[in-house]
Design a protein around this motif. Structure first.
Motif, PDB file in Angstrom:
ATOM      1  N   PRO A  42      38.496  -0.042 -12.043  1.00 55.09           N
ATOM      2  CA  PRO A  42      38.792   1.461 -12.603  1.00 55.09           C
ATOM      3  C   PRO A  42      39.039   1.840 -11.626  1.00 55.09           C
ATOM      4  N   THR A  95      46.644  -6.070 -16.085  1.00 59.04           N
ATOM      5  CA  THR A  95      46.462  -4.180 -16.968  1.00 59.04           C
ATOM      6  C   THR A  95      47.807  -3.488 -16.754  1.00 59.04           C
ATOM      7  N   LEU A 148      40.707  -0.861 -19.697  1.00 61.62           N
ATOM      8  CA  LEU A 148      41.798  -0.903 -18.849  1.00 61.62           C
ATOM      9  C   LEU A 148      43.257  -0.855 -19.713  1.00 61.62           C
ATOM     10  N   ASN A 159      47.648  -0.757 -16.498  1.00 59.38           N
ATOM     11  CA  ASN A 159      48.209   0.201 -15.404  1.00 59.38           C
ATOM     12  C   ASN A 159      48.511  -0.795 -13.959  1.00 59.38           C
TER      13      ASN A 159
END
Lengths: 255, 255, 255
Positions: free
Chosen positions: A61, A87, A108, A89
């Motif tokens: 992350p 994911t 995520l 993002n």
């Protein structure tokens, strides 16, 4: 500046990690593409998917959108799938579909899951890290995408029961109890029960902010990931208590 | 080609190092800046500031001007300061002010010391490596500078007494006795006294140039950093002699 | 995108690897040259040239043409030569001439061998990795070449006798018996004799494709490098059998 990270249980005493890096660089070079290869961990405990899942949660992350290869793969060569997870993002996760990505996708979010067609890569039956995942990772860097059969879900580890999800190299005992579930206040004493192989252990710990505040006593604290952690300053709490992965944990009292 | 190095006691089995690299890369990417991330060591003995200080001494001076993050930080979360030290030849050292930089600044000289205002970074109380030092390191790469309250001195380890300052992974015993302080000649025998926890040990060693020259005997030599080192070829001198960090050392005779 | 790799027995707990990286980067910077520094392994068993040779074999062939520094060098400072080997496909190997490159040149072929004139580098007598090999590696990156006295052959390890050439971190026993020498078929049982220090061991193993197929029994398989490997799923075959490096191996029967 493209980034590809590696997380394995291969150790740094073998040629395995080097072979993966070599494959990635060879493909990048062929396509005249540059990228950074970043080692996250190669000392995940052998075959320990829980350990690997926690390492990924505590590192991925913090990266900008990147490609992350993870190989803790006890049943390499079996029918387990190989997957690419994108994911929400923009990270790409590449590895076996065995639960390794449970925690990181919980945090995520999943945009899509693609099944890797292993036969396309003509792999050896024992080293998919080099023969499949390194190649897939490099292909994602080159194409900024990965195409294939879509899957609806991935294999996940049970993360409902409250228990020990990781023991770090300092012997700190990390549970999946989150800060939001905690009712006690700083510097209160707490009784925590852990069901170990050798019976239940009841541990009295002071709830502190920093490791050094406990002196000779057991402490608990919210660690840098937001999980309740049981610890002893400059000592190995896990060994002292005989606590292992997946032991169940219960907060039984605030004193 | 900008360079940022990492030295920690986090090990390569955890996500801690990955989290630091992720933070650095995320900040660099935001500022469209490229840099090399270089691992120096992540296996400094846990909480052993002396070990960390020796690792920094034996590596940093060989780099071109770079940013060096070092995190051996047993009292993270306490009142100890966090600092940036600029050396006379343009290195930036980033980490806790607990003595870790003693030897390297002794060699490279201090240009200025800046206290990091930790509150600016809103850190967790247990992981300043990720929450403060990685961010500060990336900021230095971006700004080619670091501003803040100036300090006049840093915390230093006692380096006056002659003693064991490091035991390497091969069991070689490294002292802070420098080649300039040595009166014996190559291939003379020397008696060296080390005050161990289990009493004084008197060691007869031949003063040689290379490890292999000792055969079955203890040897001493000037190591590649210019320090007197006590060693045994293909064996572990520190275990054989029961010698530990900070044991006092005295050259008692040249035979 | 130029690449320089590092393989050593220095471990990641010392400043040695950092010093080598620093030297390389310092020279590259001086010549305004960029390159990737890639860690292959720093946990080769101490002084174990066989282990190092196997790590190089299992990683270097996967790289695009690169410079590879390897330092497992028990007799540093002795009369052993230091060499640069150019392989037929354009890799440069840099290190001591002690057998370390045996397996990798067997596979990749030798184009030329150059003796390094050590005196040119004014090295310390204990750390040629930093003082010679790092510098030579950087020079090759800068000049795309290396000049010096040509040698006709390198020191090689005996690779004729069938024996254990590596034990990996999982305890898998790797032999130098190649897939082309094997007469048994998948899922046949085989008797293999290993001459250990504690007498001959006769091992019954099923010949499988993947580690997990053996259940509780010993297995043998062709590993990802094409060598016959003796293994036990989720267990340490080498410890269970008391097998060590260089023990002789013989296939005595197909059941």
């Amino acid at each position: 500046m493209d980034i590809i990270t590696l997380t394995t249980d291969f150790g740094f005493s073998e040629g395995y990690v080097g072979a993966m890096k070599g494959r990635i660089l060879e493909i990048l070079k062929k396509h005249n593409k540059d990228a950074k290869i970043i080692d996250i961990s190669h000392e995940v405990r052998q075959f320990n998917i829980y350990h690997g899942a926690y390492v990924l949660l505590t590192s991925i992350p913090y990266f900008p959108p990147s490609v992350h290869i993870a190989v803790i793969d006890p049943t390499v060569g079996s029918e387990r799938n190989s997957i690419v997870v994108e994911t929400k993002n923009g990270h790409y996760l590449v590895g076996p579909d065995n639960g390794l990505f449970t925690y990181v996708v919980e945090r995520l979010g999943i945009k899509r899951i693609i099944k890797i067609d292993e036969s396309k890569y003509n792999p050896s039956s024992t080293f998919h890290g080099r023969d499949i995942y390194a190649v897939v990772g490099a292909e994602i860097l080159i194409n900024n995408d990965y195409e294939g059969e879509k899957l609806k879900s991935i294999v996940t580890l049970d993360n409902e029961k409250k228990r020990v999800i990781h023991i770090d190299r300092f012997g700190n005992i990390i549970t999946n109890i989150k800060s939001s579930e905690i009712k006690f206040k700083y510097y209160e004493d707490v009784l925590i029960k852990i069901k170990t192989k050798n019976g239940d252990k009841i541990i009295k710990c002071k709830f502190v902010k920093s490791y050094f505040e406990g002196g000779d006593n057991f402490i608990c604290l919210i660690n840098s990931e937001g999980f309740l952690e049981i610890s002893k300053f400059m000592d190995n709490a896990s060994k002292l208590l005989g606590v292992d992965y997946l032991d169940e944990v219960e907060i039984i009292n605030i004193l």
